[in-house]
Design a protein around this motif. Structure first.
Motif, PDB file in Angstrom:
ATOM      1  N   ASP A  23       0.928  -1.110  -0.123  1.00  0.00           N
ATOM      2  CA  ASP A  23       0.358  -0.173   0.220  1.00  0.00           C
ATOM      3  C   ASP A  23       0.838   1.164   0.040  1.00  0.00           C
ATOM      4  O   ASP A  23       0.371   2.323  -0.637  1.00  0.00           O
ATOM      5  N   THR A  51     -11.331   7.060   5.851  1.00  0.00           N
ATOM      6  CA  THR A  51     -10.583   5.149   5.622  1.00  0.00           C
ATOM      7  C   THR A  51     -11.569   4.483   5.916  1.00  0.00           C
ATOM      8  O   THR A  51     -11.927   4.687   6.293  1.00  0.00           O
ATOM      9  N   THR A  53     -11.953   0.474   5.381  1.00  0.00           N
ATOM     10  CA  THR A  53     -10.937  -0.124   5.276  1.00  0.00           C
ATOM     11  C   THR A  53     -11.554  -1.583   5.482  1.00  0.00           C
ATOM     12  O   THR A  53     -13.194  -2.028   5.432  1.00  0.00           O
ATOM     13  N   ILE A  54     -11.302  -2.776   3.695  1.00  0.00           N
ATOM     14  CA  ILE A  54     -12.124  -3.180   2.947  1.00  0.00           C
ATOM     15  C   ILE A  54     -10.829  -4.960   3.188  1.00  0.00           C
ATOM     16  O   ILE A  54      -9.728  -4.753   2.840  1.00  0.00           O
ATOM     17  N   THR A  55     -12.086  -6.156   4.044  1.00  0.00           N
ATOM     18  CA  THR A  55     -11.263  -7.367   4.051  1.00  0.00           C
ATOM     19  C   THR A  55     -11.191  -7.925   3.193  1.00  0.00           C
ATOM     20  O   THR A  55     -12.200  -8.120   2.940  1.00  0.00           O
ATOM     21  N   LYS A  61      -6.031  -9.705  -2.391  1.00  0.00           N
ATOM     22  CA  LYS A  61      -4.897  -7.897  -2.734  1.00  0.00           C
ATOM     23  C   LYS A  61      -3.639  -7.882  -4.037  1.00  0.00           C
ATOM     24  O   LYS A  61      -3.481  -7.036  -4.432  1.00  0.00           O
ATOM     25  N   SER A  76      -7.799   4.676  -3.928  1.00  0.00           N
ATOM     26  CA  SER A  76      -8.632   5.719  -3.356  1.00  0.00           C
ATOM     27  C   SER A  76      -9.339   6.580  -4.502  1.00  0.00           C
ATOM     28  O   SER A  76     -10.475   6.647  -4.369  1.00  0.00           O
ATOM     29  N   VAL A 106      -6.271  -6.552   4.584  1.00  0.00           N
ATOM     30  CA  VAL A 106      -6.624  -5.358   3.909  1.00  0.00           C
ATOM     31  C   VAL A 106      -6.587  -4.721   2.967  1.00  0.00           C
ATOM     32  O   VAL A 106      -5.282  -4.427   2.229  1.00  0.00           O
ATOM     33  N   LEU A 107      -7.118  -3.767   3.029  1.00  0.00           N
ATOM     34  CA  LEU A 107      -7.451  -2.746   1.056  1.00  0.00           C
ATOM     35  C   LEU A 107      -7.634  -1.178   2.155  1.00  0.00           C
ATOM     36  O   LEU A 107      -8.537  -1.593   1.954  1.00  0.00           O
ATOM     37  N   ASN A 108      -6.714  -0.596   2.131  1.00  0.00           N
ATOM     38  CA  ASN A 108      -7.866   0.512   2.810  1.00  0.00           C
ATOM     39  C   ASN A 108      -7.706   1.991   1.433  1.00  0.00           C
ATOM     40  O   ASN A 108      -6.005   2.122   0.731  1.00  0.00           O
ATOM     41  N   SER A 110      -9.726   5.941   0.688  1.00  0.00           N
ATOM     42  CA  SER A 110      -9.411   7.537   0.891  1.00  0.00           C
ATOM     43  C   SER A 110     -10.616   8.047   0.519  1.00  0.00           C
ATOM     44  O   SER A 110     -10.316   7.802  -0.359  1.00  0.00           O
ATOM     45  N   ALA A 137     -18.527  -1.583   1.645  1.00  0.00           N
ATOM     46  CA  ALA A 137     -17.033  -2.222   0.857  1.00  0.00           C
ATOM     47  C   ALA A 137     -17.032  -2.669  -0.624  1.00  0.00           C
ATOM     48  O   ALA A 137     -16.544  -3.001  -1.249  1.00  0.00           O
TER      49      ALA A 137
END
Length: 274
Positions: A23, A51, A53-55, A61, A76, A106-108, A110, A137
């Motif tokens: 990331d 933010t 956060t997607i699991t 990923k 983002s 996780v994929l964060n 913004s 998500a």
């Protein structure tokens, strides 16, 4: 310190990748990409952001990071596109399905607070109208996957493949197929048949053996991303998707229909010269 700031940032991104901080590496690369400075300007002008956060699975990923690096996309930015599609165009992602298990990551992303609040206010009504929970998500993940051509298990249409490839590749494949008097659909269906009967395996293709993740050396800009839609025999398509899931388990990284199609077209029609 010797070297331009761009070269030093590129080195920093490389070191972050080696450390597994994909990331952070992607953020650095986004800034040094053409017009990447506009991302910083946008952040400065933005009143506030939050933010999400997607699991997801580690396999997914890694596939997203690889595809994002190839096209120089900013997750983002795609996330905000997804929110705007819901708010301004009435777009709703398909009902989520339970995918295969595996280690999680996780994929964060913004997202502008105002935009996010607008969409969150819509979610209860959308969920009631659609008959399933419309979640942030799934909105973001579905759009990112669609824009990068990564089909998650059990999410694709039964009668076609919808993929994203570099425009130069699609143009080259189309011209090469025409020279052979064939269509891309013919080439792909023949390749799928060969895969299913065991006469050809993409495991021997460089796409599937480089770093065991399918990472590509060549990079393209985001504007070079092109949609490729191919109708495929329904039986072949179902068997291809099952084979992709089987290969994912065998190879240790995400194999999806578009990655197999890319291997078929590259091997049988070649690539444009750099």
């Amino acid at each position: 310190m010797a070297g331009s700031i761009r070269n030093r940032l590129a080195t920093a991104a490389s070191e972050l990748k080696k450390a597994g901080r994909y990331d952070s590496a992607a953020a650095v690369e986004a800034v040094i990409a053409p017009r990447g400075y506009l991302l910083l300007k946008k952040d400065e002008e933005r009143a506030s952001a939050s933010t999400l956060t997607i699991t997801i699975t580690e396999d997914l990923k890694k596939a997203l990071v690889d595809a994002g690096e190839e096209f120089g996309v900013v997750f983002s930015g795609l996330a905000e596109e997804a929110y705007r599609k819901v708010r301004d165009e009435g777009w709703i992602p398909a009902k989520p399905v339970r995918g295969p298990g595996g280690p999680k990551a996780v994929l964060n992303v913004s997202v502008d607070d105002s935009l996010r609040q607008d969409v969150r206010a819509m979610l209860p009504g959308l969920s009631e109208a659609e008959g399933y929970r419309v979640a942030e998500a799934n909105i973001v993940l579905t759009h990112i996957c669609e824009e990068l051509g990564i089909e998650r298990p059990n999410t694709g249409p039964r009668e076609s493949l919808e993929m994203r490839f570099p425009k130069a590749l699609v143009q080259h494949w189309t011209a090469a197929a025409e020279e052979q008097g064939r269509s891309l659909q013919d080439v792909v269906e023949d390749g799928i048949s060969d895969l299913l009967n065991g006469s050809w395996s993409p495991e021997r293709h460089p796409y599937f053996t480089t770093e065991k993740r399918g990472r590509r050396v060549r990079s393209w800009s985001e504007k070079d991303r092109q949609r490729l839609w191919l109708p495929v025999d329904e039986r072949l398509l179902a068997e291809l998707r099952a084979k992709a899931q089987e290969m994912t388990g065998q190879l240790g990284y995400l194999v999806y229909p578009g990655s197999i199609v890319r291997a078929i077209l590259t091997e049988r029609l070649g690539e444009p010269a750099e």
